[in-house]
Design an enzyme around this catalytic site. Structure first.
Site, PDB file in Angstrom:
ATOM      1  N   GLU A 127       0.821  -1.214   0.000  1.00 50.76           N
ATOM      2  CA  GLU A 127       0.000   0.000   0.000  1.00 50.76           C
ATOM      3  C   GLU A 127       0.852   1.260   0.000  1.00 50.76           C
ATOM      4  O   GLU A 127       0.332   2.367  -0.032  1.00 50.76           O
ATOM      5  CB  GLU A 127      -0.964  -0.020   1.195  1.00 50.76           C
ATOM      6  CG  GLU A 127      -2.294  -0.659   0.843  1.00 50.76           C
ATOM      7  CD  GLU A 127      -2.130  -2.045   0.225  1.00 50.76           C
ATOM      8  OE1 GLU A 127      -2.297  -2.173  -1.001  1.00 50.76           O
ATOM      9  OE2 GLU A 127      -1.813  -2.990   0.968  1.00 50.76           O
ATOM     10  N   ASP A 136      15.311  14.952 -32.896  1.00 51.46           N
ATOM     11  CA  ASP A 136      15.403  16.394 -33.120  1.00 51.46           C
ATOM     12  C   ASP A 136      14.107  16.950 -33.691  1.00 51.46           C
ATOM     13  O   ASP A 136      13.630  17.996 -33.262  1.00 51.46           O
ATOM     14  CB  ASP A 136      16.555  16.726 -34.078  1.00 51.46           C
ATOM     15  CG  ASP A 136      17.898  16.519 -33.404  1.00 51.46           C
ATOM     16  OD1 ASP A 136      17.916  16.374 -32.164  1.00 51.46           O
ATOM     17  OD2 ASP A 136      18.920  16.479 -34.106  1.00 51.46           O
TER      18      ASP A 136
HETATM   19  C1  9WO Z   1      -2.705   0.219  -3.291  1.00 48.72           C
HETATM   20  C2  9WO Z   1      -3.903   0.133  -2.630  1.00 48.72           C
HETATM   21  C3  9WO Z   1      -4.671  -0.966  -2.264  1.00 48.72           C
HETATM   22  C4  9WO Z   1      -5.870  -0.742  -1.566  1.00 48.72           C
HETATM   23  C5  9WO Z   1      -6.258   0.555  -1.255  1.00 48.72           C
HETATM   24  C6  9WO Z   1      -5.489   1.647  -1.660  1.00 48.72           C
HETATM   25  C7  9WO Z   1      -4.311   1.400  -2.333  1.00 48.72           C
HETATM   26  N1  9WO Z   1      -3.396   2.255  -2.784  1.00 48.72           N
HETATM   27  C8  9WO Z   1      -2.439   1.553  -3.317  1.00 48.72           C
HETATM   28  C9  9WO Z   1      -1.294   2.174  -3.883  1.00 48.72           C
HETATM   29  O1  9WO Z   1      -1.350   3.337  -4.256  1.00 48.72           O
HETATM   30  N2  9WO Z   1      -0.179   1.425  -3.938  1.00 48.72           N
HETATM   31  C10 9WO Z   1       1.026   1.996  -4.488  1.00 48.72           C
HETATM   32  C11 9WO Z   1       1.610   1.001  -5.437  1.00 48.72           C
HETATM   33  C12 9WO Z   1       2.027   2.350  -3.455  1.00 48.72           C
HETATM   34  C13 9WO Z   1       3.183   3.033  -4.113  1.00 48.72           C
HETATM   35  C14 9WO Z   1       3.748   2.211  -5.295  1.00 48.72           C
HETATM   36  N3  9WO Z   1       2.674   1.766  -6.104  1.00 48.72           N
HETATM   37  C15 9WO Z   1       2.343   2.386  -7.257  1.00 48.72           C
HETATM   38  C16 9WO Z   1       3.058   3.338  -7.943  1.00 48.72           C
HETATM   39  N4  9WO Z   1       1.223   2.162  -7.908  1.00 48.72           N
HETATM   40  N5  9WO Z   1       1.161   2.961  -8.979  1.00 48.72           N
HETATM   41  C17 9WO Z   1       2.270   3.681  -9.032  1.00 48.72           C
HETATM   42  C18 9WO Z   1       2.504   4.673 -10.028  1.00 48.72           C
HETATM   43  C19 9WO Z   1       3.746   5.255 -10.182  1.00 48.72           C
HETATM   44  C20 9WO Z   1       3.913   6.248 -11.142  1.00 48.72           C
HETATM   45  N6  9WO Z   1       2.902   6.619 -11.939  1.00 48.72           N
HETATM   46  C21 9WO Z   1       1.681   6.036 -11.831  1.00 48.72           C
HETATM   47  C22 9WO Z   1       1.466   5.053 -10.881  1.00 48.72           C
END
Ligand code: 9WO
Length: 252
Positions: free
Chosen positions: A116, A169
């Site tokens: 999370e 470019d």
């Molecule tokens: C998982 C989750 C599960 C149940 C309820 C809420 C929740 N939030 C998340 C969540 O945001 N997990 C992330 C997984 C934690 C940080 C790394 N993760 C991530 C990075 N997911 N998506 C990205 C990301 C990175 C860059 N650009 C777009 C998405």
């Protein structure tokens, strides 16, 4: 440039960056990539890197201690200063202009979360910048890190071959307009014909057609980009002409 990636899946990064332009940049020593696993810095038989969130709720949170020990080791490996960049949907959207700035740094440290996310105290004290690739959730930051690595590696001096550089470019020159359509052999195919102008040999007409297609597509698909692009009078005329020609044609 040196890039260090802190991730529970360092193999993932090595694999996605081993091929193509990024792989070549590494072979030419224009760019070096190092993966670091916080689990290698976790204590105890279980080498725990995560625990349940305070306040309850689903899932797990990455612990401060293994991340801090890992980051300390990353910093010790090289004295070059480096911003710590965390990949998350809460970050600032990545743009080509930020990519150009990152590509000019001697070093950067990419931090990938799983589960999370990461204990907020570590993020608040150790992260310099949070970057998002877009408004969607992945299962971790690794794919985001691979995207930044690719975008930054190809801008290292000497990473692209001549054809790739020329294409870059022309794109950078027009950044803010979408690309025109491309065609190759055969000229006649069941799926359609190549536009006559591209086979005319008239280079001025071809350049004009390509510019017009770029303008038209940008207007159709990403009109907000046209507000930023500073169009010449000739550009405005080309676009207007293309729009006239479209009347009665369905938008794809
Ligand atoms: C998982 C989750 C599960 C149940 C309820 C809420 C929740 N939030 C998340 C969540 O945001 N997990 C992330 C997984 C934690 C940080 C790394 N993760 C991530 C990075 N997911 N998506 C990205 C990301 C990175 C860059 N650009 C777009 C998405």
């Amino acid at each position: 440039m040196r890039v260090d990636v802190i991730t529970l899946f360092p193999e993932f990064i090595a694999q996605s960056a081993g091929l193509g332009v990024v792989g070549r940049a590494q072979e030419k020593s224009l760019f070096s990539l190092h993966g670091w696993n916080p689990r290698d810095y976790a204590e105890g038989n279980y080498r725990r890197v995560d625990d349940r969130p305070f306040g309850g709720g689903p899932g797990m949170v990455m612990l401060i201690e293994p991340l801090q020990a890992c980051l300390d080791a990353v910093r010790m490996a090289d004295p070059a200063p480096a911003p710590v960049i965390y990949l998350s949907p809460q970050g600032r959207p990545l743009t080509q202009s930020r990519v150009r700035e990152l590509a000019a740094l001697p070093r950067m440290i990419l931090l990938c979360g799983r589960y999370e996310g990461i204990d907020e105290r570590f993020l608040a004290s150790q992260v310099d910048e949070e970057i998002s690739l877009g408004d969607y959730v992945l299962s971790g930051g690794e794919l985001g890190a691979a995207v930044i690595i690719d975008a930054v590696a190809r801008l290292q001096e000497g990473a692209l071959n001549d054809a790739e550089s020329a294409a870059q470019d022309s794109f950078e020159g027009d950044l803010g307009l979408l690309d025109c359509p491309h065609y190759s052999q055969p000229a006649q195919h069941a799926l359609g014909e190549v536009p006559d102008v591209l086979r005319s040999g008239n280079h001025a007409a071809i350049a004009r057609w390509r510019r017009q297609q770029s303008l038209l597509r940008t207007w159709q698909r990403r009109p907000e980009l046209l507000d930023e692009a500073r169009l010449s009078k000739a550009d405005r005329q080309l676009l207007e002409q293309a729009r006239q020609g479209l009347q009665g044609t369905p938008t794809p």
